[in-house]
Scaffold this active site. Sequence first.
Site, short mmCIF file in Angstrom:
data_model
loop_
_atom_site.label_atom_id
_atom_site.label_comp_id
_atom_site.label_asym_id
_atom_site.label_seq_id
_atom_site.Cartn_x
_atom_site.Cartn_y
_atom_site.Cartn_z
N HIS A 85 0.81 -1.21 0.00
CA HIS A 85 0.00 0.00 0.00
C HIS A 85 0.85 1.27 0.00
CE1 HIS A 85 -3.92 1.97 0.74
NE2 HIS A 85 -3.20 2.88 1.34
N LYS A 112 -7.73 13.74 -6.65
CA LYS A 112 -7.12 12.43 -6.55
C LYS A 112 -8.21 11.39 -6.31
CE LYS A 112 -3.37 9.92 -4.18
NZ LYS A 112 -2.51 9.90 -2.98
N GLU A 143 -8.62 7.33 -4.65
CA GLU A 143 -7.96 6.27 -3.89
C GLU A 143 -8.95 5.16 -3.60
OE1 GLU A 143 -5.86 7.37 -0.37
OE2 GLU A 143 -4.03 7.78 -1.52
N SER A 144 -8.39 4.00 -3.24
CA SER A 144 -9.22 2.84 -2.92
C SER A 144 -9.36 2.66 -1.42
CB SER A 144 -8.58 1.58 -3.52
OG SER A 144 -7.31 1.35 -2.92
N HIS A 145 -10.47 2.08 -1.02
CA HIS A 145 -10.64 1.59 0.34
C HIS A 145 -11.38 0.26 0.26
CE1 HIS A 145 -10.48 3.18 4.68
NE2 HIS A 145 -9.28 3.25 4.15
N ARG A 162 -9.06 14.52 2.94
CA ARG A 162 -7.89 15.07 3.62
C ARG A 162 -6.72 15.22 2.67
NH1 ARG A 162 -9.54 11.58 7.45
NH2 ARG A 162 -7.82 10.13 7.13
N ASP A 163 -6.55 14.27 1.76
CA ASP A 163 -5.48 14.39 0.76
C ASP A 163 -5.61 15.69 -0.02
OD1 ASP A 163 -4.07 12.06 1.30
OD2 ASP A 163 -5.20 10.85 -0.13
N ASP A 206 -1.43 14.64 5.50
CA ASP A 206 -2.50 13.83 6.07
C ASP A 206 -1.93 12.56 6.68
OD1 ASP A 206 -4.87 12.25 6.41
OD2 ASP A 206 -4.53 11.44 4.40
N GLY A 250 -2.72 9.11 -8.33
CA GLY A 250 -3.58 7.94 -8.30
C GLY A 250 -3.20 6.99 -7.19
N ASN A 251 -3.61 5.75 -7.36
CA ASN A 251 -3.51 4.76 -6.30
C ASN A 251 -3.45 3.38 -6.94
OD1 ASN A 251 -5.85 3.06 -4.39
ND2 ASN A 251 -3.94 3.71 -3.47
#
Length: 736
Positions: A47, A89, A91-93, A114-115, A271, A536-537
């Site tokens: 990660h 941006k 992102e994944s969760h 927050r990013d 963050d 990105g992520n």
Amino acid sequence: MSTLENIQTILKQHKLSNDDYAHIKKILGREPNLVEIGIFSAMWSEHCSYKSSKRHLNGFPTKAPWVIQGPGENAGVIDIGGGYAAVFKMESHNHPSFIEPYQGAATGVGGIMRDVFTMGARPIANLNALRFGNVLNKDNISAHQRYLVRGAVAGIGGYGNCMGVPTIGGETSFDECYNGNILVNAFTLGLAKSDEIFYGRAEGIGNPVIYVGSKTGRDGLGGAVMSSDSFTEASKSLRPTVQVGDPFTEKLLLEACLELFKTDYVVGIQDMGAAGLTSSSFEMAGRSGSGMIMHLDRVPAREEGMTPYEFMLSESQERMLICARKGTEQAIIDIFEKWDLDCAVIGEVTATGNMELFWHGEKCADVPVNPVSEEAPILDRPMSRPTYLDAIENVTLNDFDGIDNQTAFEKLIASMEVVDKGWIYQQYDSMVQANTVKKGGELDASVIRIKETGVALAMSADCNVRYCYIDPKAGAAAAVIESGRNVAMSGATPKAITDCLNYGNPENPEVMWQFAQGCLGIKEACLELNTPVIGGNVSLYNETNGKSVFPTPAIAMVGVNEDQHKVLLSTFQKEGNTLYLIGESKSEFGGSLYMKELYATVAGTIPSINYTTERALWNLVIEANKKGLLASAKDCSSGGVAIALAKMVCVSSKGIKATINVTDKRDIFAESMSRAIIEVAPENCAAFEAMLGDLQSQKIGIDGGDIFSVNDVTMNLSDMQSVYYNTFKQVIEGDL
């Protein structure tokens, strides 16, 4: 710093190999202690370090005259004119959302916001890209998937609504490949002045390091490490690794940070996301080549008896780390205390190049900063072309029994991919801040206005996972193309993307090949279309019990329309207007919704890609819209022309009688690229046709009435709307 016993067990718990351990000892020049093991484990996790993916990400196009900040910071930044910048941006969760859907999805939204506001931008729009498994059956799997849909959507809505940030669109799709791993990808866009961007750096010897936000607890421990492994039956016990969010605290944190940004107190800000205090401190020091001292006993805690290890690896939400100018400490504390937030000076920047951690005056860790990031393993994992491709690449519609178009249409219009997702987006506040021009349910890209400058920003999140399964490279390119086309259909010029690359287990050579091919496809499309990647992520290990998800490189495209009063809609505007189909229609059904829904098959050859034609279509719509020649525009994608028209009819409550010239009568459902439905008022048709250039076009009919009629397919408007608007809710809320 005592020597560890049972080191093999500790390494296994931290997903570290013996080679990693030998490398750590070489870096430190000694045996590590448990705190240091935890730090390396988090920072070298998939990660945080992208160890499996980094070599394939190299070469992404990241620069353009309008790009202010590309990958490497909390979020990417583009210039949108008038002295303002868009910061965004995705992102994944995924793993947390599968374990605990409400909090997993909610904290994903909180983290991505927050990013963005860490960069000095006020969040002004959210999107999400959601993938779930089969929700249609009466078995336990579908029942659980419906539960996950309800939980994830509630989490996204709950957090975003409390923050006062509109969720204006996104996409949701369903496939059996996600039965064991749902995907929750969150996107946020913020607005900042282009010369007031803040970065995540810790520099200036003696400058204080300040902790702000919520108190630290034990929630989220090991979250970054958890995302570096596949799910098994044992993973059901991982609930403690899911963080718990508090959007009301985050709202206070946002406002406090934006107040702070009006001062000159801040050197850098970061963050605390994955790996919490560890990643934020190491990344800030690493970007500046600095060292740092932190006193962990000064970190505000909300649980008794916490240890240095827990402080460093907790993923408690709503926290930031600030490097401030020396002498401004009390002024910063005053700002955060005014907003009822914790604020503590916990350390300072040094010239040592080391992260030195203290616990009640005693040093508990001493780690050189640079090697933690610069010497993280970069793996060259084995790759091999998936064997399944040999069995599916030559499959065509002619391998199946024919189905009449009326039956096919009635099946497709009711499919979970096509029907309106109002049950989802109506739980999101899409109009807060009063800048939303085009929101969820209104088809194609979503749009907000920037009242400060008069421009509009269009954004769209897209990925056809069936295409990515049958051709990982072309499928990823097609995701870039479709997100760009959706943005262009609103009249905006596509400018840049952020991505969320969701794949299976990288230890499987076939998955690694899919990932590498996907990266090549994104590079190719972004170069050809002049839409750089600005961040990105990567999310790997989306696998349960050995079954990986389809390659899912979600792409979010952002575009700029110079006139907020010329946002082009995607629904019919006036009865009697002329409808054009732009682009060439071919019998291309590889990876199509038609083949999936009617024959339960994902196979064939992806529709052909022509970047020159695609860009010509974008330019046609953008320029014709500037001249005021267009009434509406919608791209043709999943389900072909027939389904594109059906959606326009349902949402605009205006019927249509259309005749489409095709070679095979089934081609009204074909998914050829670079096509769009354009609505033009009769008085503008001649001027519009003069702009077509080499693009193929045909007049297909006029809108109006209460019947949907396309070639040999007919359906009453009210009946079609009933299916379109009611099906999703019936499935997700019903017992079937």
